[in-house]
Design a protein around this motif. Structure first.
Motif, PDB file in Angstrom:
ATOM      1  N   LYS A 215       0.831  -1.189   0.020  1.00 11.17           N
ATOM      2  CA  LYS A 215      -0.005  -0.061   0.006  1.00 11.17           C
ATOM      3  C   LYS A 215       0.947   1.248   0.107  1.00 11.17           C
ATOM      4  O   LYS A 215       1.954   1.318   0.656  1.00 11.17           O
ATOM      5  N   ASN A 216       0.507   2.252  -0.843  1.00 11.51           N
ATOM      6  CA  ASN A 216       1.405   3.515  -1.024  1.00 11.51           C
ATOM      7  C   ASN A 216       2.818   3.341  -1.060  1.00 11.51           C
ATOM      8  O   ASN A 216       3.644   4.137  -0.937  1.00 11.51           O
ATOM      9  N   PHE A 217       3.113   2.364  -1.559  1.00 14.28           N
ATOM     10  CA  PHE A 217       4.477   1.928  -2.144  1.00 14.28           C
ATOM     11  C   PHE A 217       5.014   2.876  -3.297  1.00 14.28           C
ATOM     12  O   PHE A 217       4.300   2.671  -4.593  1.00 14.28           O
ATOM     13  N   GLN A 218       6.188   3.522  -3.054  1.00 19.51           N
ATOM     14  CA  GLN A 218       6.761   4.650  -4.058  1.00 19.51           C
ATOM     15  C   GLN A 218       5.632   5.334  -4.248  1.00 19.51           C
ATOM     16  O   GLN A 218       5.522   5.680  -5.858  1.00 19.51           O
ATOM     17  N   SER A 219       4.900   6.079  -3.632  1.00 16.35           N
ATOM     18  CA  SER A 219       3.938   6.950  -4.137  1.00 16.35           C
ATOM     19  C   SER A 219       4.140   8.500  -3.353  1.00 16.35           C
ATOM     20  O   SER A 219       3.329   9.006  -3.583  1.00 16.35           O
ATOM     21  N   ASN A 220       5.135   8.499  -2.841  1.00 18.14           N
ATOM     22  CA  ASN A 220       5.312   9.750  -1.628  1.00 18.14           C
ATOM     23  C   ASN A 220       6.157  10.828  -2.447  1.00 18.14           C
ATOM     24  O   ASN A 220       6.639  11.888  -1.974  1.00 18.14           O
ATOM     25  N   GLY A 221       6.509  10.286  -3.827  1.00 14.81           N
ATOM     26  CA  GLY A 221       7.404  11.472  -4.592  1.00 14.81           C
ATOM     27  C   GLY A 221       8.783  11.222  -4.597  1.00 14.81           C
ATOM     28  O   GLY A 221       9.583  11.972  -5.445  1.00 14.81           O
ATOM     29  N   LEU A 222       9.259  10.526  -3.650  1.00 18.96           N
ATOM     30  CA  LEU A 222      10.671   9.988  -3.397  1.00 18.96           C
ATOM     31  C   LEU A 222      10.874   8.854  -4.215  1.00 18.96           C
ATOM     32  O   LEU A 222      10.429   7.772  -4.177  1.00 18.96           O
ATOM     33  N   VAL A 223      11.757   9.001  -5.336  1.00 18.10           N
ATOM     34  CA  VAL A 223      11.745   7.901  -6.362  1.00 18.10           C
ATOM     35  C   VAL A 223      12.921   7.020  -5.705  1.00 18.10           C
ATOM     36  O   VAL A 223      14.098   7.266  -5.483  1.00 18.10           O
ATOM     37  N   GLY A 224      12.503   5.541  -5.765  1.00 12.40           N
ATOM     38  CA  GLY A 224      13.415   4.685  -5.165  1.00 12.40           C
ATOM     39  C   GLY A 224      13.675   3.569  -6.258  1.00 12.40           C
ATOM     40  O   GLY A 224      14.026   3.802  -7.055  1.00 12.40           O
ATOM     41  N   GLY A 225      13.180   2.292  -5.974  1.00 10.77           N
ATOM     42  CA  GLY A 225      13.556   1.250  -6.724  1.00 10.77           C
ATOM     43  C   GLY A 225      12.085   0.711  -7.555  1.00 10.77           C
ATOM     44  O   GLY A 225      11.370   1.597  -7.760  1.00 10.77           O
ATOM     45  N   ALA A 226      12.143  -0.477  -7.298  1.00 12.60           N
ATOM     46  CA  ALA A 226      10.945  -1.047  -8.061  1.00 12.60           C
ATOM     47  C   ALA A 226       9.732  -0.872  -7.445  1.00 12.60           C
ATOM     48  O   ALA A 226       9.566  -0.643  -6.398  1.00 12.60           O
ATOM     49  N   LYS A 227       8.578  -0.975  -8.277  1.00 14.83           N
ATOM     50  CA  LYS A 227       7.168  -0.719  -7.703  1.00 14.83           C
ATOM     51  C   LYS A 227       6.734  -2.349  -7.674  1.00 14.83           C
ATOM     52  O   LYS A 227       7.341  -3.359  -8.038  1.00 14.83           O
ATOM     53  N   LEU A 228       5.728  -2.561  -6.664  1.00 12.67           N
ATOM     54  CA  LEU A 228       5.011  -3.960  -6.240  1.00 12.67           C
ATOM     55  C   LEU A 228       3.698  -3.500  -6.812  1.00 12.67           C
ATOM     56  O   LEU A 228       2.838  -2.874  -6.683  1.00 12.67           O
ATOM     57  N   ASN A 229       3.104  -5.070  -7.154  1.00 11.40           N
ATOM     58  CA  ASN A 229       1.715  -5.181  -7.555  1.00 11.40           C
ATOM     59  C   ASN A 229       0.914  -5.286  -6.198  1.00 11.40           C
ATOM     60  O   ASN A 229       1.251  -6.013  -5.416  1.00 11.40           O
ATOM     61  N   GLU A 230       0.151  -4.418  -6.143  1.00 14.99           N
ATOM     62  CA  GLU A 230      -0.854  -4.320  -4.924  1.00 14.99           C
ATOM     63  C   GLU A 230      -1.717  -5.266  -4.878  1.00 14.99           C
ATOM     64  O   GLU A 230      -2.363  -5.524  -3.467  1.00 14.99           O
ATOM     65  N   SER A 231      -1.976  -6.231  -5.775  1.00 14.79           N
ATOM     66  CA  SER A 231      -2.932  -7.376  -5.703  1.00 14.79           C
ATOM     67  C   SER A 231      -2.030  -8.579  -5.367  1.00 14.79           C
ATOM     68  O   SER A 231      -3.003  -9.562  -5.151  1.00 14.79           O
ATOM     69  N   VAL A 232      -0.862  -8.702  -5.214  1.00 17.06           N
ATOM     70  CA  VAL A 232       0.020  -9.914  -4.900  1.00 17.06           C
ATOM     71  C   VAL A 232       0.423  -9.713  -3.392  1.00 17.06           C
ATOM     72  O   VAL A 232       1.017  -8.630  -2.961  1.00 17.06           O
ATOM     73  N   PRO A 233       0.149 -10.594  -2.528  1.00 15.48           N
ATOM     74  CA  PRO A 233       0.567 -10.551  -1.148  1.00 15.48           C
ATOM     75  C   PRO A 233       2.192 -10.573  -1.201  1.00 15.48           C
ATOM     76  O   PRO A 233       2.951 -11.228  -1.846  1.00 15.48           O
TER      77      PRO A 233
END
Length: 349
Positions: A215-233
């Motif tokens: 949840k809310n991963f890589q969404s605060n404007g600070l660019v990091g690494g990979a994104k995660l699929n929010e439908s996969v545990p």
């Protein structure tokens, strides 16, 4: 009169000077350190025999370990510099940070000897200190295991919340997740890369919850690494699980996937790379590794060299002691005069 006689008799039964309330332990071989013990005498024969035994045992193990390591086929390719377009040659950081620059590149790898399946794919990073104290602590294990602790973001700053909502998974370790991707082809035929079971089974079952979702991963404007699929545990996000098992040294490899077909000798494998991960800001290096395994794991000569070194040193000492004993022998003392032999039944006072 009888009471006086009884007291006299009782006092006569107690030895003079004794204290009935004394806390002194009763005599035993344990309290007097008089238990049987092995007290070996290191004669030249015993010492030489021990060194020869260690040498004869360790040298074959070292030889077998080196042979096993040499049987591993491994290809290591550095690509972080070659994948930079010529227009960004003088400003690599601008290239990796630009959202419009083309991050794709291709590289041909020559397979020198046959690589039997499974062929393991690793990415290797250099000068990346995953063992830094603040970096290692920037996570919350309770949050990773259970949705009840979704709001537990202590020690996760600056990646704790986004838009006043908790980030799952929080912390710098998850935020810096490696996000380069690789595709492989031989003779224009795509090779499938399996990512199943690349993480430890204990990590998937015990450390990452099957009902915890990003949840809310890589969404605060600070660019990091990979994104995660929010439908996969999280328990099924194996790239994340592998990454979050932090490395002890600044140069490390992590498993990316497996190629389930053999690669033949002199075959050319084309690698299609998405060069997304920013190692340019801290002078890091990125490498791609293709490797098989043996009974001792991957390619590593350290174990074999260590066994050979210790075994060879022991044999050298054994020969040296033999020569010293033959050339200039020293008379041995009579062991019957040792203290534990002269008074075997005695005890300390």
């Amino acid at each position: 009169m009888m009471d006086a006689v009884d007291r006299h008799v009782a006092s006569a039964e107690v030895p003079a000077g004794s204290n009935t309330n004394s806390k002194k332990p009763k005599y035993s071989k344990f309290t007097q350190q008089d238990l049987p013990a092995c007290k070996p005498i290191l004669t030249p024969g015993w010492v030489i025999t021990a060194f020869i035994f260690i040498g004869v045992l360790f040298i074959p193990i070292g030889v077998f370990s080196l042979f096993a390591s040499e049987s591993v086929a491994e290809v290591v390719v550095r690509y972080d510099e070659e994948c930079i377009p010529s227009s960004y040659a003088d400003d690599q950081l601008a290239y990796i940070q630009s959202p419009t620059s083309n991050k794709t590149c291709s590289k041909d790898i020559k397979v020198r000897k046959q690589m039997k399946s499974p062929v393991y794919i690793y990415y290797e990073l250099d000068n990346f200190y995953q063992n830094h104290r603040r970096y290692v602590q920037s996570r919350n294990d309770k949050q990773l295991r259970s949705p009840k602790y979704e709001n537990s973001v202590s020690k996760c700053d600056p990646e704790a919340t986004a838009n006043n909502m908790p980030i799952v998974p929080c912390g710098l370790i998850a935020w810096s997740l490696f996000n380069d991707t690789y595709g492989f082809s031989v003779n224009d035929q795509l090779l499938q890369v399996s990512k199943k079971n690349i993480a430890w089974k204990s990590d998937k079952e015990s450390k990452f919850g099957s009902d915890v979702y990003p949840k809310n991963f890589q969404s605060n404007g600070l660019v990091g690494g990979a994104k995660l699929n929010e439908s996969v545990p999280l328990s099924e996000q194996e790239d994340l699980i592998v990454w979050m098992r932090t490395a002890a040294f600044p140069t490390f490899r992590k498993l990316y996937g497996r190629i389930e077909v053999d690669l033949e000798a002199n075959q050319t494998v084309r690698v299609h790379i998405e060069n997304n991960y920013n190692t340019y800001s801290f002078g890091g290096k990125k490498k791609l590794v293709l490797s098989t395994t043996s009974w001792i794991g991957g390619k590593n000569n350290f174990l074999g060299v260590a066994y050979l070194t210790i075994g060879g040193l022991c044999l050298f000492l054994a020969v040296s002691f033999i020569l010293m004993y033959l050339i200039k022998p020293r008379p041995l003392g009579d062991p019957s005069f040792l203290s534990w032999n002269t008074n075997p039944g005695g005890h300390l006072h």
